[in-house]
Design an enzyme around this catalytic site. Structure first.
Site, PDB file in Angstrom:
ATOM      1  CG  HIS A 223      43.040  43.045  39.126  1.00  0.00           C
ATOM      2  ND1 HIS A 223      42.002  42.374  38.520  1.00  0.00           N
ATOM      3  CD2 HIS A 223      42.680  44.343  39.147  1.00  0.00           C
ATOM      4  CE1 HIS A 223      41.053  43.226  38.181  1.00  0.00           C
ATOM      5  NE2 HIS A 223      41.443  44.440  38.557  1.00  0.00           N
ATOM      6  CG  ASP A 247      41.504  38.987  38.666  1.00  0.00           C
ATOM      7  OD1 ASP A 247      41.943  39.374  39.767  1.00  0.00           O
ATOM      8  OD2 ASP A 247      41.139  39.763  37.767  1.00  0.00           O
ATOM      9  CB  SER A 327      38.341  45.571  39.463  1.00  0.00           C
ATOM     10  OG  SER A 327      39.016  45.401  38.269  1.00  0.00           O
ATOM     11  CB  SER A 342      38.397  39.163  35.874  1.00  0.00           C
ATOM     12  OG  SER A 342      39.775  39.136  35.567  1.00  0.00           O
TER      13      SER A 342
END
Length: 373
Positions: A223, A247, A327, A342
């Site tokens: 993402h 992800d 992240s 994630s």
């Protein structure tokens, strides 16, 4: 646009007798555990409330447990139903659907629990939950295989929402356990400047150094950017990215030198020596550009989480805290790479739950080689 979101980016019980307890010859066989990094020990003491000796013992236990589990998961075949450590990691429980395998499990220093469903059956049920239409997932925050209860757990806003998801997937009611929960995971990514790497004005964290052929790079969360997205500090380009559904992503960084390190407590480097998956109940630490080095324990493997952008499957659920900007950062257990951050819920002030995408899947999908020391 990415820069406009806040993302991060009956039954016989058995135990593996490990360091600090009475051990069998089988449990003690094999190579000695590697010496733990001082930053790993410091963080475990801080976040798990351990003494230094308790942290050393725990890591040694977990390393032995990983070897035993790797052997048993192969030798037990289709009857294997998962394994997990107890609270202080002194005991490994191994589940099987075949009571006749109890002696083989004991021969590895473990004692079995006999259960009705294999791990393959649990994973298949969980896969059916993943495949239902998005509208059937409304109100269900996440679901995962829970080997400790030999079931698939659905965490939902209310009982009806969880049951609706199970019914839509056609999963047997005896396999599913619905838990009413206020947990609402969000992908973690902060739209502010800081350390790590940048995609325009957005910031994420490097996971692990990798190579593809002679090309250096790193893995991170999907993402954080799409294929073709450019990064700075270090300069690179997203070569592949998947989100939602998965992800994960990898970024090629020509001209940079990939190192087998994860930044630990106080900026010290933890050496990555492999990527053997740790078992449920094992300690695990995370490194990210917002909250640094944080530790907890593994709760479940193979969790599916519904983010606002869609559902991501195959995640590992942990008690480690994280916040926006973390992240893509590294999850490591002992010296073994586990995955990239994630998303999750909570924060590092009040505590939280964080999920990571297992690194071995990323390596396999993109044909990458993990840099190890």
């Amino acid at each position: 646009m990415l820069s406009q979101r806040s993302l991060l980016a009956g039954t016989a019980l058995v135990a593996l007798c490990l360091a600090g307890t009475t051990t069998t010859a089988s449990a003690q066989s094999g190579p000695s555990p590697s010496a733990p990094e001082s930053s790993m020990l410091e963080a475990l003491q801080r976040d798990l409330g351990l003494s230094e000796q308790q942290a050393v013992t725990r890591l040694a236990n977990e390393e032995r447990a990983a070897r035993a589990d790797s052997s048993l998961s192969s030798s037990l075949g289709e009857a294997y139903a998962g394994s997990w450590l107890n609270g202080d990691a002194s005991r490994l429980t191994v589940a099987t659907t075949d009571a006749a395998q109890s002696e083989a499990i004991k021969a590895q220093g473990a004692l079995p629990v006999v259960v009705p469903r294999t791990l393959a059956q649990l994973n298949a049920a969980k896969d059916r939950l993943d495949q239902v239409a998005d509208q059937a997932k409304t109100g269900a925050a996440l679901w995962y295989v829970d080997v400790t209860t030999n079931s698939v757990v659905i965490k939902a806003a209310d009982q009806a929402a969880g049951e609706a998801l199970a019914a839509a997937a056609g999963v047997d009611a005896g396999t599913v356990r619905v838990e009413v929960s206020g947990e609402r995971p969000q992908p973690f990514m902060n739209i502010i400047g800081g350390a790590a790497y940048y995609i325009g004005s957005s910031r994420c964290s490097i996971g692990f150094s990798v190579t593809r052929g002679s090309t250096p790079g790193f893995v991170t969360a999907g993402h954080c950017g799409r294929a073709g997205s450019r990064t700075t500090n270090p300069t690179g380009t997203f070569q592949g990215s998947s989100f939602p559904g998965n992800d994960y992503a990898w970024v090629a960084t020509p001209g940079h030198t990939p190192q087998p390190w994860v930044r630990g407590s106080g900026g010290a480097n933890v050496i990555v020596r492999g990527s053997t998956q740790a078992v449920v109940g094992a300690s695990i630490c995370r490194s990210g550009s917002t909250t640094g080095w944080r530790c907890g324990v593994i709760q479940q493997h193979n969790a599916s989480v519904t983010y606002p952008q869609g559902t991501v499957g195959g995640l590992t659920r942990t008690t480690v805290c994280a916040q926006p900007g973390d992240s893509g950062g590294s999850f490591i257990s002992g010296s073994q790479a586990q995955g990239v951050t994630s998303g999750g819920s909570g924060n590092c002030t009040t505590g939280g739950t964080t999920y990571h995408q297992p690194v071995n899947e990323i390596l396999s999908v993109y044909g990458l080689t993990l840099r190890v020391g």
